[in-house]
Design a protein around this motif. Structure first.
Motif, short mmCIF file in Angstrom:
data_model
loop_
_atom_site.label_atom_id
_atom_site.label_comp_id
_atom_site.label_asym_id
_atom_site.label_seq_id
_atom_site.Cartn_x
_atom_site.Cartn_y
_atom_site.Cartn_z
N PRO A 263 4.50 7.10 7.10
CA PRO A 263 5.27 5.85 7.27
C PRO A 263 4.73 4.99 8.41
O PRO A 263 5.07 3.83 8.52
N TYR A 264 3.86 5.60 9.26
CA TYR A 264 3.29 4.82 10.36
C TYR A 264 2.01 4.11 9.93
O TYR A 264 1.46 3.32 10.67
N GLY A 265 1.50 4.42 8.73
CA GLY A 265 0.28 3.77 8.24
C GLY A 265 0.55 2.31 7.89
O GLY A 265 1.70 1.92 7.64
N PHE A 266 -0.50 1.52 7.84
CA PHE A 266 -0.39 0.10 7.49
C PHE A 266 0.13 -0.02 6.05
O PHE A 266 -0.49 0.46 5.11
N GLN A 267 1.27 -0.66 5.90
CA GLN A 267 1.95 -0.68 4.59
C GLN A 267 1.56 -1.88 3.72
O GLN A 267 2.06 -2.04 2.62
N GLY A 268 0.70 -2.74 4.28
CA GLY A 268 0.31 -3.94 3.53
C GLY A 268 1.02 -5.17 4.08
O GLY A 268 2.06 -5.07 4.73
N LEU A 269 0.43 -6.34 3.78
CA LEU A 269 1.02 -7.60 4.28
C LEU A 269 2.14 -8.10 3.37
O LEU A 269 2.73 -9.13 3.61
N ARG A 270 2.39 -7.37 2.31
CA ARG A 270 3.47 -7.69 1.36
C ARG A 270 3.38 -9.13 0.85
O ARG A 270 2.33 -9.56 0.47
N GLU A 271 4.49 -9.89 0.93
CA GLU A 271 4.46 -11.21 0.30
C GLU A 271 3.37 -12.10 0.90
O GLU A 271 2.71 -12.87 0.19
N GLU A 272 3.16 -11.97 2.20
CA GLU A 272 2.09 -12.77 2.83
C GLU A 272 0.74 -12.41 2.19
O GLU A 272 -0.10 -13.28 1.94
N ARG B 249 -0.28 7.75 -7.26
CA ARG B 249 0.95 8.43 -6.83
C ARG B 249 2.13 8.08 -7.73
O ARG B 249 3.16 8.75 -7.70
N ASN B 250 2.00 7.01 -8.48
CA ASN B 250 3.12 6.55 -9.30
C ASN B 250 2.91 6.69 -10.81
O ASN B 250 3.68 6.16 -11.59
N MET B 251 1.87 7.44 -11.19
CA MET B 251 1.61 7.57 -12.63
C MET B 251 2.81 8.14 -13.37
O MET B 251 3.02 7.86 -14.54
N GLN B 252 3.59 8.98 -12.69
CA GLN B 252 4.77 9.53 -13.35
C GLN B 252 6.07 9.03 -12.73
O GLN B 252 7.10 9.70 -12.81
N ASN B 253 6.01 7.83 -12.14
CA ASN B 253 7.24 7.20 -11.65
C ASN B 253 7.80 6.40 -12.83
O ASN B 253 7.48 5.24 -13.04
N PHE B 254 8.62 7.09 -13.63
CA PHE B 254 9.03 6.51 -14.91
C PHE B 254 9.86 5.23 -14.78
O PHE B 254 9.67 4.31 -15.57
N PRO B 255 10.76 5.14 -13.79
CA PRO B 255 11.47 3.84 -13.63
C PRO B 255 10.50 2.70 -13.30
O PRO B 255 10.67 1.58 -13.79
N LEU B 256 9.46 2.99 -12.50
CA LEU B 256 8.48 1.93 -12.20
C LEU B 256 7.69 1.56 -13.45
O LEU B 256 7.49 0.38 -13.75
N LYS C 195 0.83 -1.21 0.00
CA LYS C 195 0.00 0.00 0.00
C LYS C 195 0.86 1.26 0.00
O LYS C 195 1.79 1.37 0.82
N PRO C 196 0.57 2.20 -0.89
CA PRO C 196 1.30 3.47 -0.84
C PRO C 196 0.64 4.34 0.24
O PRO C 196 -0.49 4.78 0.08
N ARG C 197 1.28 4.56 1.36
CA ARG C 197 0.64 5.28 2.45
C ARG C 197 1.26 6.64 2.69
O ARG C 197 2.48 6.79 2.62
N THR C 198 0.41 7.61 3.01
CA THR C 198 0.87 8.97 3.21
C THR C 198 1.87 9.03 4.38
O THR C 198 2.88 9.72 4.31
#
Ligand code: PEP
Ligand code: MN
Length: 353
Positions: free
Chosen positions: A146-155, A196-203, A141-144
């Motif tokens: 850094p203390y926000g829930f960032q997602g369970l990632r690989e799990e 938030r990443n529409m213009q993150n060109f490397p991504l 999750k892209p969170r505003t």
């Protein structure tokens, strides 16, 4: 850009063009409709006159035209494919068994974030029963804050895989970091690029390359601010330029707050995107309205503006505002399941362009 003669866009003819382009050290991207096809040349075309001369002698080539690059995109431009010029048709392609662009609204539904196995699997079963075509859910999750829930990632990705095994629904999930593209791609049928990443060109580049290699779909959200049509289509061009073929765009509202509404839906922007590109375009009534009360009316306005589909956040009817100590992500804008089911019923006989 090489335009094939109508009726002659066979695999064999296209391959002959692609081989010739590759022989001269350039790459190509094929755009195919039902009737027409074009092959776009990727790379520096400046001293390739010889190549274009050879290609224009092929009996199945209608014409070879240089494309102006001053607008910044060409592969995704509607006007370049004769068949799409002057209408609002889009390309068709399949994500698993789901055909996007075939005149029926495609609905991607699921929780904002994968927060537990039980939650995700239950929602997946319920949205499937209601008629949804794909399952959404963020493991990253892209969170505003850094203390926000960032997602369970690989799990979280593993939970999505489990939900797919049970329901058969293709998975749409976000990737926020170029370093995670391989891992997310192992589980995703459609890689989501967030606003938030529409213009993150490397991504965009990494996701485009990965999708090309593994035949994955991409759902790219429009940026938060006030992106122009050109900016959105240049970002889509990054994906196509790197080889991606199954690109979907998604209008997710602009970050202008009116009354209590989180963002402002912009269905007319979606409609205008359709006029400039043949890529399928989705509407996101959840993030654009930010309030479950307005989700279905916003969804309708997207369909009226020619959306090919919708991405909708849903929750279980009896969901508590927290799961395992974490607040349920985007609880207030998630449609309770009963309302989602009713809305899906209302779409059953709905035809779209
Ligand atoms: C999402 O779909 O979960 C999301 C974060 O959306 P957006 O990128 O539009 O904010
Ligand atoms: Mn969300």
């Amino acid at each position: 850009m090489i335009v094939l003669k109508r009726g002659q866009a066979t695999d064999k003819n296209i391959k002959a063009i692609v081989d010739q382009i590759e022989k001269s050290g350039l790459k190509s991207h094929i755009v195919r409709g039902e009737l027409d096809a074009i092959v776009c040349v990727i790379g520096d075309e400046s001293d390739k006159e010889e190549l274009f001369k050879i290609l224009s002698t092929y009996s199945f080539v209608e014409r070879v035209t240089p494309v102006q690059t001053n607008i910044g995109y060409k592969i995704v431009a509607r006007e370049n494919l004769p068949e799409f010029r002057g209408n609002l048709h889009t390309v068709k392609f399949k994500i698993g068994d789901v055909e996007v662009g075939n005149g029926k609204p495609i609905v991607i539904a699921g929780p904002c974030a994968v927060q537990s196995k039980e939650q995700t699997v239950e929602i997946a079963k319920q949205v499937k029963a209601a008629g949804a075509n794909m399952l959404r859910g963020g493991a990253y999750k892209p969170r505003t804050s850094p203390y926000g829930f960032q997602g369970l990632r690989e799990e979280g990705l593993k939970i999505l895989a489990e939900a797919k095994k049970i329901t058969g629904l293709p998975i749409v999930t976000e990737v926020v970091d170029p370093r995670d593209v391989e891992l997310v791609g192992k589980y995703a049928d459609v890689l989501q690029i967030g606003a938030r990443n529409m213009q993150n060109f490397p991504l965009l580049t990494e996701v485009g390359k990965y999708a090309a290699k593994h035949d994955k779909g991409i759902l790219m959200k429009t940026a938060h601010g006030l992106p122009t049509i050109k900016e959105v289509l240049c970002s889509a061009e990054y994906l196509a330029y790197n080889g991606a073929r199954k690109i979907m765009l998604c209008e997710r509202g602009i970050a202008v707050k009116t009354a209590s509404i989180r963002n402002t839906p912009n269905p007319l922007f979606l409609r205008e995107l359709r006029e400039h590109t043949f890529l399928p375009v989705f509407g996101d009534p959840s993030h654009s309205s930010g309030d479950a009360r307005f989700v279905t009316s916003t969804a309708d306005s997207y369909l009226q503006a020619c959306a090919n589909g919708l991405i909708i956040e849903v929750r279980r009817d009896d969901e508590k505002p927290t799961i395992d100590g974490n607040a349920v992500c985007d609880f207030e804008q998630s449609l309770p399941m009963t309302q989602f089911r009713e809305y899906m019923d209302s779409l059953k006989s709905r035809k779209i362009l």
